[in-house]
Enzyme design. Structure first.
Site, PDB file in Angstrom:
ATOM      1  CE  LYS A  45      -4.365  -0.552  -0.212  1.00 18.53           C
ATOM      2  NZ  LYS A  45      -5.417   0.390  -0.584  1.00 18.53           N
ATOM      3  CG  ASP A  91      -7.337  -2.240   5.621  1.00 22.98           C
ATOM      4  OD1 ASP A  91      -6.235  -2.788   5.754  1.00 22.98           O
ATOM      5  OD2 ASP A  91      -7.659  -1.681   4.545  1.00 22.98           O
TER       6      ASP A  91
HETATM    7  C1  LIG Z   1      -3.343  -6.198   1.793  1.00 23.51           C
HETATM    8  C2  LIG Z   1      -4.348  -5.575   0.900  1.00 23.51           C
HETATM    9  N1  LIG Z   1      -4.646  -6.183  -0.250  1.00 23.51           N
HETATM   10  C3  LIG Z   1      -5.545  -5.658  -1.099  1.00 23.51           C
HETATM   11  C4  LIG Z   1      -6.213  -4.491  -0.793  1.00 23.51           C
HETATM   12  C5  LIG Z   1      -7.262  -3.995  -1.742  1.00 23.51           C
HETATM   13  O1  LIG Z   1      -6.997  -2.767  -2.327  1.00 23.51           O
HETATM   14  P1  LIG Z   1      -8.203  -1.871  -2.864  1.00 23.51           P
HETATM   15  O2  LIG Z   1      -8.956  -1.370  -1.680  1.00 23.51           O
HETATM   16  O3  LIG Z   1      -7.566  -0.822  -3.660  1.00 23.51           O
HETATM   17  O4  LIG Z   1      -9.073  -2.778  -3.674  1.00 23.51           O
HETATM   18  C6  LIG Z   1      -5.918  -3.823   0.398  1.00 23.51           C
HETATM   19  C7  LIG Z   1      -6.583  -2.561   0.738  1.00 23.51           C
HETATM   20  O5  LIG Z   1      -6.401  -1.986   1.790  1.00 23.51           O
HETATM   21  C8  LIG Z   1      -4.973  -4.377   1.275  1.00 23.51           C
HETATM   22  O6  LIG Z   1      -4.656  -3.803   2.443  1.00 23.51           O
END
Ligand SMILES: Cc1ncc(COP(=O)(O)O)c(C=O)c1O
Length: 402
Positions: free
Chosen positions: A82, A129
Site C-alpha cells: 500500500k 484497515d
Molecule cells: C493487503 C491488501 N490487499 C488488497 C487491498 C485492496 O486494495 P483496494 O482497496 O484498492 O481494492 C488492500 C486494501 O487496503 C490491502 O490492504
C-alpha cells in the site's frame, strides 16, 4: 452451509475498450506514466523491488504451466504494497504545491528543510484497515509532515500500533470502513488537513488517482521480470483501486487479452453483487463487514475502478473466510524447493480461490469457464504479509478462520 466460492461471469463483452470513457481512464496508466511513478519511487535511497517467485512444484501439483507470486510483503519493510500509493500521492501533492513536475523531484529533495520552510506544516489524514494508513504515516514521517489515521471498528490492535510507531496520531472508530472514510473527509474539511484516501467519489478524484498510479510500480516490476505474459491474473479487491490499476497497466502493456479474476470476501462483495446485477452501475454493500480479510472489507467500489474492472474482468468471485485461511497455510508450507511465502489474509485470498478451483470438483464449471489448464500461467500478488501476527498464527497454527 455457506458456499466456499460464489462466482459470476461478467455479463458484458470483456475487453471492449472502444468506449471513450474507458480510453480516457486508461490514459492515466500508460507505460510512460507508469515509468514516471517508479522513477520517483526509486529515488528513495532504500528502494528495492520486491521478489517474484515461481512456485514450480505447486504449478506441477495443480497441473498448470506456471504460478508466479509477487511478494509485496517485502515492500519498503512495511509488510504490504500500500505504501506505493500513499507515498506517490503525497509526493505528487507536494510537487503541485511547489509548482514542480514530479519528474524533477527526488525523495531527498522533498525531505529538505528548504522545502519545509516553503510549505510550512502539512497534515495528511486518512482512513485505513491498516496497510494504507501505515503507508501514509510512513510517507508523512519520512518527508517530515504530520499524519492522522482513523480505523474502522474491529481493527487489529497490532495494525493500530504499527501506525502509531510511524509517529502518526491513530485511533479506531466505532464505524465501519465506508463511514470512517466519510468521517475523515469531514475532519479534513473542518481542519484544513489533506485527505489521502485510496478511494474516489464525485469531486474527490485527483489524489485517489495518484494513489492508483502509485501501485503500478509493482506490476511494472513483474512484467520486466517475466518472459512470457500470464494467461490469468487473480486480483483481490477492496474498493478496487489496486486491481483496476494493475488491469489498466496490463491492458496497455500486452496487446492480447489476459483473463482477469476478481476476488472479494463474502461479507464485503460489492463487485460480485455489481457483476451479478449486470448493469453498468455498481452496487454497494453495508453492515459491519467483519472478515479476516481486513484489507478487503470495503462495501463501496471506487467508481473509476469499477468502470475499468467492469470492462476487463472475466469472472468475479466472492469467497468464504476459510478460503483465505487455506491459501495462507499452503503458501506458508511449500512443496519441495518452492519458496515459503508468508501471506496475510488479504494477500492469500486470491491464491486460496485459485487452489479451490483447481482441486474442488464443485467448481469444475468455473475452472472450465476460466479455461484453467496445463497451459495456464497464473499470476498472483501477495499484497500483504503477516500484518497481524497473532491472527496469522491463530489461522496457520490453530486453524482459526473467523
Ligand atoms: C493487503 C491488501 N490487499 C488488497 C487491498 C485492496 O486494495 P483496494 O482497496 O484498492 O481494492 C488492500 C486494501 O487496503 C490491502 O490492504
Amino acid at each position: 452451509m455457506r458456499e466456499k466460492l460464489k462466482w459470476i461471469p461478467n455479463q458484458h463483452d470483456v475487453g471492449q475498450d472502444n468506449d471513450g470513457q474507458i480510453t480516457a481512464l486508461l490514459s492515466n496508466f500508460t507505460l510512460e506514466q507508469v515509468k514516471k511513478v517508479s522513477q520517483f519511487q526509486r529515488t528513495y535511497e532504500k528502494f528495492e523491488k520486491t521478489p517474484l517467485h515461481h512456485l514450480a512444484s505447486l504449478a506441477s501439483y495443480l497441473d498448470v504451466e506456471k504460478i508466479w507470486i509477487k511478494d509485496e510483503s517485502f515492500r519498503f519493510g512495511l509488510n504490504a504494497f500500500k505504501v506505493l500509493g500513499g507515498v506517490y500521492a503525497i509526493a505528487q501533492y507536494v510537487a503541485n504545491l511547489l509548482n514542480k513536475d514530479i519528474e524533477d523531484l527526488s525523495f531527498e529533495q522533498l525531505k529538505s528543510s528548504k522545502i519545509k520552510d516553503q510549505l510550512g506544516e502539512l497534515t495528511f489524514i486518512s482512513t485505513t484497515d491498516g496497510n494504507h494508513g501505515r503507508g501514509v504515516a510512513w510517507a508523512a514521517r519520512e518527508l517530515g509532515f504530520q499524519a492522522r489515521i482513523y480505523m474502522p471498528a474491529g481493527s487489529a490492535k497490532e495494525r493500530l500500533q504499527n501506525i502509531i510507531n510511524e509517529g502518526a496520531h491513530a485511533e479506531i472508530t466505532a464505524m465501519n470502513y465506508d463511514d470512517t472514510v466519510r468521517y475523515t473527509s469531514h475532519l479534513a474539511k473542518e481542519h484544513g488537513w489533506v485527505l489521502i484516501q485510496d478511494t474516489m467519489w464525485d469531486g474527490y478524484e485527483e489524489i485517489p488517482l495518484w494513489i492508483m498510479q502509485g501501485y503500478t510500480t509493482l506490476i511494472q516490476e513483474v512484467v520486466e521480470e517475466i518472459e512470457q505474459a500470464p494467461t490469468h491474473v487473480f486480483l483481490q479487491a477492496g474498493v478496487g483501486s489496486f486491481a483496476a490499476a494493475v488491469v489498466a497497466f496490463l491492458r496497455q502493456y500486452y496487446e492480447h487479452e489476459i483473463t482477469i479474476v476478481l476476488v472479494e470476501p463474502h461479507v464485503a462483495n460489492c463487485y460480485y453483487e455489481s457483476f451479478k446485477a449486470g448493469t453498468n452501475e455498481f452496487i454497494t454493500v453495508g453492515g459491519d463487514m467483519q472478515t479476516i480479510m481486513a484489507g478487503l472489507a470495503c462495501g463501496e467500489p471506487n467508481p473509476q475502478a469499477w468502470q475499468l474492472l467492469n470492462a476487463y474482468t472475466k469472472v468475479s468471485i466472492s469467497c468464504g473466510e476459510e478460503v483465505a485461511a487455506t491459501g495462507m497455510r499452503i503458501l506458508g508450507n511449500p512443496l519441495n524447493t518452492d519458496t515459503r511465502i508468508v501471506a496475510g489474509e488479504s494477500g492469500a485470498a486470491p491464491f486460496g480461490c485459485f487452489y479451490e478451483i483447481m482441486t474442488n470438483n464443485r467448481y469444475r464449471q468455473l475452472k472450465d469457464t476460466l479455461q484453467l489448464n496445463s497451459a495456464s500461467r497464473v499470476l498472483l500478488i501477495n499484497t500483504e504479509g503477516d500484518t497481524d501476527k497473532e491472527n496469522y498464527r491463530q489461522i496457520v497454527w490453530h486453524g482459526k478462520y473467523q
